[in-house]
Design a protein around this motif. Structure first.
Motif, short mmCIF file in Angstrom:
data_model
loop_
_atom_site.label_atom_id
_atom_site.label_comp_id
_atom_site.label_asym_id
_atom_site.label_seq_id
_atom_site.Cartn_x
_atom_site.Cartn_y
_atom_site.Cartn_z
N ASP A 121 0.03 -12.19 5.34
CA ASP A 121 -0.93 -12.32 4.24
C ASP A 121 -1.70 -11.03 3.95
OD1 ASP A 121 -0.15 -14.95 4.14
OD2 ASP A 121 -1.82 -15.68 5.35
N LYS A 122 -1.64 -10.05 4.85
CA LYS A 122 -2.45 -8.84 4.68
C LYS A 122 -1.96 -8.03 3.48
CE LYS A 122 -4.17 -4.70 6.97
NZ LYS A 122 -5.49 -4.86 6.34
N ASN A 123 -2.90 -7.49 2.74
CA ASN A 123 -2.58 -6.59 1.63
C ASN A 123 -2.11 -5.26 2.21
OD1 ASN A 123 -2.37 -5.13 -0.69
ND2 ASN A 123 -4.56 -5.10 -1.16
N LEU A 124 -0.84 -4.94 2.01
CA LEU A 124 -0.24 -3.73 2.59
C LEU A 124 -0.43 -2.51 1.70
CD1 LEU A 124 3.08 -5.33 3.86
CD2 LEU A 124 1.03 -4.82 5.20
N GLY A 125 -0.99 -2.71 0.52
CA GLY A 125 -1.17 -1.58 -0.39
C GLY A 125 0.03 -1.36 -1.30
N LYS A 159 5.49 3.17 -9.31
CA LYS A 159 5.65 2.06 -10.25
C LYS A 159 6.46 0.92 -9.63
CE LYS A 159 8.13 0.86 -14.48
NZ LYS A 159 9.09 1.35 -15.50
N THR A 160 7.56 1.26 -8.96
CA THR A 160 8.44 0.23 -8.40
C THR A 160 7.73 -0.59 -7.33
OG1 THR A 160 10.36 1.64 -8.84
CG2 THR A 160 10.67 -0.16 -7.28
N TYR A 161 6.98 0.09 -6.48
CA TYR A 161 6.29 -0.60 -5.38
C TYR A 161 4.83 -0.93 -5.71
CZ TYR A 161 10.21 0.12 -2.20
OH TYR A 161 11.44 0.08 -1.59
N GLN A 162 4.42 -0.65 -6.96
CA GLN A 162 3.07 -0.94 -7.43
C GLN A 162 2.00 -0.38 -6.49
OE1 GLN A 162 2.58 -5.06 -8.64
NE2 GLN A 162 4.59 -5.13 -9.58
N ILE A 163 2.18 0.90 -6.17
CA ILE A 163 1.19 1.64 -5.37
C ILE A 163 0.26 2.35 -6.34
CG2 ILE A 163 0.88 3.48 -3.68
CD1 ILE A 163 3.70 2.78 -2.63
N SER A 164 -1.04 2.24 -6.11
CA SER A 164 -2.02 2.78 -7.05
C SER A 164 -2.22 4.28 -6.85
CB SER A 164 -3.37 2.07 -6.88
OG SER A 164 -3.22 0.69 -7.10
N ASN A 215 -1.83 10.83 0.51
CA ASN A 215 -2.60 9.59 0.50
C ASN A 215 -4.08 9.89 0.80
OD1 ASN A 215 -2.53 10.08 3.24
ND2 ASN A 215 -1.74 8.09 3.84
N GLU A 216 -4.92 8.86 0.67
CA GLU A 216 -6.37 9.05 0.82
C GLU A 216 -6.73 9.49 2.23
OE1 GLU A 216 -8.36 5.88 -2.25
OE2 GLU A 216 -7.24 5.05 -0.55
N THR A 217 -6.02 8.96 3.25
CA THR A 217 -6.28 9.38 4.63
C THR A 217 -6.03 10.87 4.80
OG1 THR A 217 -5.71 7.19 5.49
CG2 THR A 217 -5.60 9.03 7.03
N CYS A 218 -4.97 11.36 4.19
CA CYS A 218 -4.65 12.80 4.26
C CYS A 218 -5.72 13.62 3.54
CB CYS A 218 -3.27 13.06 3.65
SG CYS A 218 -2.71 14.76 3.79
N ALA A 219 -6.17 13.12 2.38
CA ALA A 219 -7.20 13.84 1.60
C ALA A 219 -8.48 13.99 2.41
CB ALA A 219 -7.47 13.09 0.30
N ILE A 260 -3.45 12.07 -5.65
CA ILE A 260 -3.86 11.36 -4.43
C ILE A 260 -3.58 9.87 -4.65
CG2 ILE A 260 -5.78 10.80 -2.89
CD1 ILE A 260 -7.12 13.39 -3.88
N ILE A 261 -2.75 9.31 -3.77
CA ILE A 261 -2.40 7.89 -3.90
C ILE A 261 -3.23 7.07 -2.91
CG2 ILE A 261 -0.07 8.29 -4.77
CD1 ILE A 261 1.01 8.00 -2.01
N LYS A 262 -3.52 5.84 -3.30
CA LYS A 262 -4.30 4.96 -2.42
C LYS A 262 -3.51 4.67 -1.15
CE LYS A 262 -7.38 2.67 -5.68
NZ LYS A 262 -8.60 3.20 -5.02
N ASP A 263 -4.23 4.49 -0.05
CA ASP A 263 -3.58 4.22 1.24
C ASP A 263 -2.73 2.97 1.16
OD1 ASP A 263 -4.51 6.41 2.64
OD2 ASP A 263 -6.31 5.39 3.36
#
Length: 489
Positions: free
Chosen positions: A150-154, A229-234, A255-259, A284-287
């Motif tokens: 159920d966890k949101n994997l991003g 787009k394919t994996y709906q990553i923000s 990603n944000e962690t890298c930033a 920069i993509i969301k984690d």
């Protein structure tokens, strides 16, 4: 069970001793009985193993068998095991039963030994403690698996078809992608080097322009411009790779962690250096969880993948849920038109995701199987204990009924004697289960809570099992005619 049934065999022992049987002969008789039972149990267990082995092999993914013919010592070993187990199982009941004095038995005197009752109480307590630990373990593993599901994997992992790229398909991947993306019902297609949950390589990068230019360890992957787009990553800030992608050959998304790790006030358009090559940060993509939930999200760099650039391993296709069989057939047709000499193999991302946590799922199933077995054995122990205590309390029950006690009062008085062991077992099992399952959960960077309801459910379950186990015997004892219990007094 044997000692609990001792009252049923007490007169047999008394008569045998009265007509001249020695204690040694009685012990041999009782041990022989348990050895024979153990021998037939070994035969039954070998039959069960043969029947269950195919199921076990499917469960573990292994091919195991018992080599009876190639290992001749096995059958004698099993026979020896039956004798040893029979002796160990029978020695205590043999000592207990053969110790009865004929005069006590034949006059109906009490044979109750406080020490032996304490031993049985401790055995029942131990069995219930193990059962409770396994019940809690099963609930915790199940809760953790539900949490993972159920966890949101991003990213969106549903309805994504994965086509491995190898052989002839490697040189035709971009043609395949273009053709497949045009199929009605396909909402995205992306070529990438790694799947989420797979192992990722890392590289040593230097942030250009920072004092000291400290080296940073960053995980990395390669993907085309349609990956997000394919994996709906923000996308948090910046832009994705341009089309044609070759113009962004020296660009990178982080990603944000890298930033946060790099230390720039604003990482956009700053540069990372790896060896002699520099990459400009364009977005920069969301984690998102590109690794298993056993690990914290790591710094990630996404490098461009396009025509003329190697590294393609998978083609991901986002398809509609409705009519997916029709879409699959259309994808298969295009595949064979493009790479006719290569077989069409595919899997869904959800199947890949399930496989990542297969070990944990099997752990939960193993916990469940052994919890059921442990509960069953504990119930046998409790059944034996209740049989013994109720047999010993027959006169007490008769006196209580003569003095006006109701069936309900006698039933409650008997049941609470056994339920208390389930309560004590919970008090012992809870801290043990908490420490054990907390240690197991520590393998996950993201974990479900070890909440109190899990322990309460296990307590209620074991109390109900304990009550149901002793209820029939307790009711029968409570309904006994006091005349039968007191007629020799």
């Amino acid at each position: 069970l044997a000692t609990a049934r001792s009252m049923n065999r007490a007169r047999e022992v008394g008569v045998r001793k009265a007509v001249g049987s020695s204690r040694r002969a009685l012990m041999v008789q009782f041990i022989t009985e348990t050895c024979l039972m153990s021998f037939f149990s070994i035969l039954a267990s070998l039959l069960m193993v043969e029947l269950l082995l195919p199921l076990f092999n499917r469960f573990t993914g292994k091919i195991l068998e018992i080599p009876y013919l190639t290992t001749p010592i096995l059958l004698p070993l099993f026979l020896f095991l039956a004798l040893v187990l029979g002796f160990l199982a029978g020695i205590y009941p043999a000592l207990f039963l053969s110790s009865f004095r004929p005069v006590d038995v034949l006059k109906g005197r009490s044979l109750r030994k406080q020490g032996s009752l304490k031993v049985r109480n401790m055995l029942v307590l131990f069995q219930f403690t193990v059962s409770i630990i396994l019940i809690i373990g099963t609930l915790v593993v199940s809760k953790q698996m539900s949490y993972i599901q159920d966890k949101n994997l991003g990213f969106d992992r549903n309805q994504i078809l994965l086509l491995p790229i190898n052989g002839d398909a490697f040189g035709k991947v971009w043609t395949l992608k273009k053709s497949l993306a045009s199929i009605p019902g396909v909402h995205g297609a992306s070529v990438l080097s790694n799947l989420m949950g797979d192992s990722y390589g890392d590289g040593v990068y230097k942030p250009v322009g920072l004092k000291g230019e400290e080296k940073k360890l960053i995980w990395r992957m390669w993907a085309d411009r349609d990956f997000l787009k394919t994996y709906q990553i923000s996308l948090a800030r910046g832009r994705i790779f341009d089309k044609p992608i070759e113009g962004d050959r020296n660009s990178v998304l982080i990603n944000e962690t890298c930033a946060r790790m790099l230390g720039f006030d604003n990482p956009l358009n700053r540069k990372l250096k790896e060896g002699n090559r520099e990459y400009q940060i364009i977005g920069i993509i969301k984690d998102f969880h590109f690794q298993s939930l056993e690990r914290q999200i790591k710094p990630l760099a996404v490098h461009p993948l396009g025509e003329g650039l190697g590294g393609a391993t998978y083609l991901s296709i986002k398809i509609e849920r409705e009519g997916h069989q029709r879409i699959l057939e259309r994808i298969r047709d295009i595949w064979f038109k493009t790479v006719p000499k290569q077989s069409f193999t595919y899997r869904f991302f959800n199947d890949h995701f399930e496989k990542i946590y297969l070990k944990e799922q099997k752990t939960g199933q193993v916990f469940l199987v052994f919890a059921v077995m442990a509960i069953f054995i504990a119930c046998l122990g409790l059944f034996a204990l209740s049989s013994y205590v109720i047999n010993q309390s027959t006169k007490e029950i008769g006196i209580r009924k003569v003095l006006g006690a109701s069936i309900g009062e006698i039933y409650l008085n008997l049941v609470k004697r056994f339920v208390k062991w389930a309560v004590v077992a919970n008090l012992i099992a809870w801290p043990v289960a908490y420490l054990a399952m907390n240690r197991w959960l520590n393998h996950f960077a993201y974990q479900a809570d070890l909440s109190l309801p899990l322990f309460v459910v296990s307590a209620i379950l074991t109390l109900l099992i304990a009550i149901l186990t002793v209820t029939i015997q307790s009711i029968n004892a409570a309904m006994l005619n006091p005349v039968q219990a007191l007629r020799y007094e």
